[in-house]
Write an enzyme that holds these catalytic residues in place. Structure first.
Site, short mmCIF file in Angstrom:
data_model
loop_
_atom_site.label_atom_id
_atom_site.label_comp_id
_atom_site.label_asym_id
_atom_site.label_seq_id
_atom_site.Cartn_x
_atom_site.Cartn_y
_atom_site.Cartn_z
N LEU A 33 -0.03 -6.91 -12.65
CA LEU A 33 0.57 -6.05 -12.14
C LEU A 33 -0.16 -5.29 -10.87
CD1 LEU A 33 2.84 -3.95 -14.80
CD2 LEU A 33 3.43 -5.71 -13.18
N GLY A 36 1.88 -7.09 -8.01
CA GLY A 36 3.48 -7.23 -8.52
C GLY A 36 4.03 -6.04 -9.06
N ALA A 74 -1.81 -15.24 -7.84
CA ALA A 74 -3.06 -15.75 -6.97
C ALA A 74 -3.11 -14.47 -5.85
CB ALA A 74 -2.48 -16.82 -6.03
N SER A 116 -0.22 -24.43 -1.46
CA SER A 116 0.28 -23.79 -0.04
C SER A 116 -0.11 -24.99 1.01
CB SER A 116 -0.84 -22.58 0.24
OG SER A 116 -0.75 -22.23 1.54
N TYR A 140 -8.57 -19.14 1.49
CA TYR A 140 -7.37 -19.15 0.64
C TYR A 140 -6.76 -20.62 0.57
CZ TYR A 140 -2.45 -18.93 -0.33
OH TYR A 140 -1.31 -19.10 -0.98
N LYS A 144 -6.86 -23.13 -3.14
CA LYS A 144 -5.50 -23.76 -3.51
C LYS A 144 -5.91 -25.33 -3.56
CE LYS A 144 -2.40 -20.47 -3.92
NZ LYS A 144 -2.13 -20.15 -5.11
N ASP A 284 -5.91 -18.41 11.29
CA ASP A 284 -4.66 -18.97 11.38
C ASP A 284 -4.45 -20.16 12.51
OD1 ASP A 284 -3.05 -16.74 10.27
OD2 ASP A 284 -2.83 -15.73 12.07
N1 UDP Z 1 1.89 -12.67 12.32
C1 UDP Z 1 1.95 -11.71 13.39
N2 UDP Z 1 2.09 -10.41 12.90
C2 UDP Z 1 2.23 -9.98 11.74
C3 UDP Z 1 2.22 -10.92 10.88
C4 UDP Z 1 1.99 -12.37 11.02
O1 UDP Z 1 1.99 -12.23 14.43
O2 UDP Z 1 2.21 -8.79 11.67
C5 UDP Z 1 1.91 -13.98 12.56
C6 UDP Z 1 0.76 -15.08 11.95
O3 UDP Z 1 -0.32 -14.63 12.74
C7 UDP Z 1 1.31 -16.11 11.93
C8 UDP Z 1 2.67 -15.99 11.41
O4 UDP Z 1 3.11 -14.76 12.13
O5 UDP Z 1 1.10 -16.90 12.78
C9 UDP Z 1 2.98 -16.10 9.99
O6 UDP Z 1 2.07 -15.30 9.26
P1 UDP Z 1 2.39 -14.74 7.78
O7 UDP Z 1 1.22 -13.69 7.67
O8 UDP Z 1 3.75 -14.29 7.75
O9 UDP Z 1 2.26 -16.13 7.19
P2 UDP Z 1 0.96 -17.11 7.00
O10 UDP Z 1 1.36 -18.12 7.88
O11 UDP Z 1 -0.34 -16.48 7.23
O12 UDP Z 1 1.25 -17.56 5.46
#
Ligand code: UDP
Length: 324
Positions: A33, A36, A74, A116, A140, A144, A284
């Site tokens: 928790l 979650g 995770a 992932s 991250y 994984k 990213d």
């Molecule tokens: N993103 C964004 N603003 C936010 C959250 C995410 O521009 O407030 C962008 C982020 O840089 C990525 C995409 O949206 O390119 C998806 O991000 P998210 O965190 O949802 O998932 P991830 O791809 O990190 O698993």
């Protein structure tokens, strides 16, 4: 069948628990928790235990036999993993080892693991399939990938049968809006866009407008959380005839930029989504789009939610029903 859903109080885990119960399986949820929510545990008994505390795992397994384990526990935020890598390797790798060792001692031989797309790192092809090189660019993803490697070794050494499912971007909520995505500190794109539309969060920050993509913003493959849960069920069946360690990619096979997600959210909600440009977020990749051909061919998986607007609409229904 009695199943243990580790992380079943979380976003994807709670959808898994619901689907397992709908298929007549007994569900036990194990969750600390920390991120979650107890109220998301609606389809089985909750055991509060911590994968980093082996005695609590031992106590959870004592006196009951699980036929399979679904492992969702995770830490899962790319940006956080860049600044707190030890926490990520501890929770995701050491925590999983603790779980695997407890499973081994109790003779539990089937696992479906929440992996992932971040195991791939910076894609070198438009569609990322399972043969794409796995070179994570953040802790991250590295954590994984390490677990996937451990699972391969566990198959050889201990006869553990497993499927690792590499989600691209999980999104959406149940059609009846009874569970959805809720993080204390929200970082994900779709919830953040919807919060900015509702005014319950600040204007969305677009993390980077200078990527080598058509509109300069990052492209991701959004896949509905119920489709992900369905894939786990199929993965468990798959192990009946396919022992060993397996990995499959799960996505819709279509990428949408951050700007396209904002436009789709505006279309779904009928409201403007306030946004501002911000610097890139560390860790990213520019584009991540799945080829799920293998999951389709081998697992018989076929996502039911293929349209971005329908996915966002399901998330919107859930967000609107929340008290924030
Ligand atoms: N993103 C964004 N603003 C936010 C959250 C995410 O521009 O407030 C962008 C982020 O840089 C990525 C995409 O949206 O390119 C998806 O991000 P998210 O965190 O949802 O998932 P991830 O791809 O990190 O698993």
């Amino acid at each position: 069948m009695r199943t243990l859903v580790c992380g079943g109080a979380g976003y994807i885990g709670s959808h898994m628990a619901r689907l397992l119960a709908a298929h007549g399986h007994e569900v036990v949820v194990l969750d600390d928790l920390s991120t979650g929510h107890a109220q998301a545990v609606q389809w089985g008994r909750l055991i509060q235990a911590d994968v980093l505390h082996p005695p609590s795992l031992e106590a959870a397994f004592a006196g009951q036999r699980f036929d399979a384990v679904f492992h969702f526990c995770a830490r899962s935020l790319v940006a956080e993993s860049m600044v707190r890598p030890y926490d990520y390797y501890a929770s995701n790798v050491v925590g999983t080892l603790n779980l695997l060792e407890t499973m081994r001692r109790h003779g539990v031989r089937r696992l479906v693991f929440s992996s992932s797309a971040s195991v791939f790192g910076q894609p070198v092809s438009d569609m990322v399939d399972e043969d794409h090189p796995a070179q994570p660019i953040n802790p991250y993803g590295a954590s994984k990938l390490m677990v996937e490697r451990i699972l391969a070794d566990a198959a050889t050494a201990y006869g553990l049968d497993s499927v690792a499912l590499r989600y691209f971007n999980a999104a959406g909520a149940t059609a009846d809006a009874c569970i959805g995505e809720s993080h204390a500190c929200e970082t994900h794109l779709i919830p953040n866009v919807l919060r900015s539309v509702l005014g319950s969060g600040p204007a969305l920050k677009i993390f980077g407008g200078d990527y080598p993509t058509p509109d300069g913003t990052c492209i991701r493959d959004y896949v509905h959380v119920e489709d992900l849960a369905q894939a786990h069920l199929l993965a468990l069946d798959y192990l009946d005839a396919h022992p060993g360690a397996h990995a499959f990619n799960l996505g819709n096979g279509r990428g949408f930029s951050v700007r396209e997600v904002i436009a789709a959210a505006s279309a779904v909600t009928g409201r403007a989504a306030p946004w501002e440009m911000a610097p890139r977020r560390a860790g990213d990749p520019a584009v991540l789009v799945a080829s799920s051909r293998r999951a389709k061919a081998e697992l018989g998986w076929s996502p039911a939610w293929t349209g971005l607007e329908a996915i966002i609409e399901s998330a919107w229904r859930w967000h609107r029903a929340q008290p924030w």
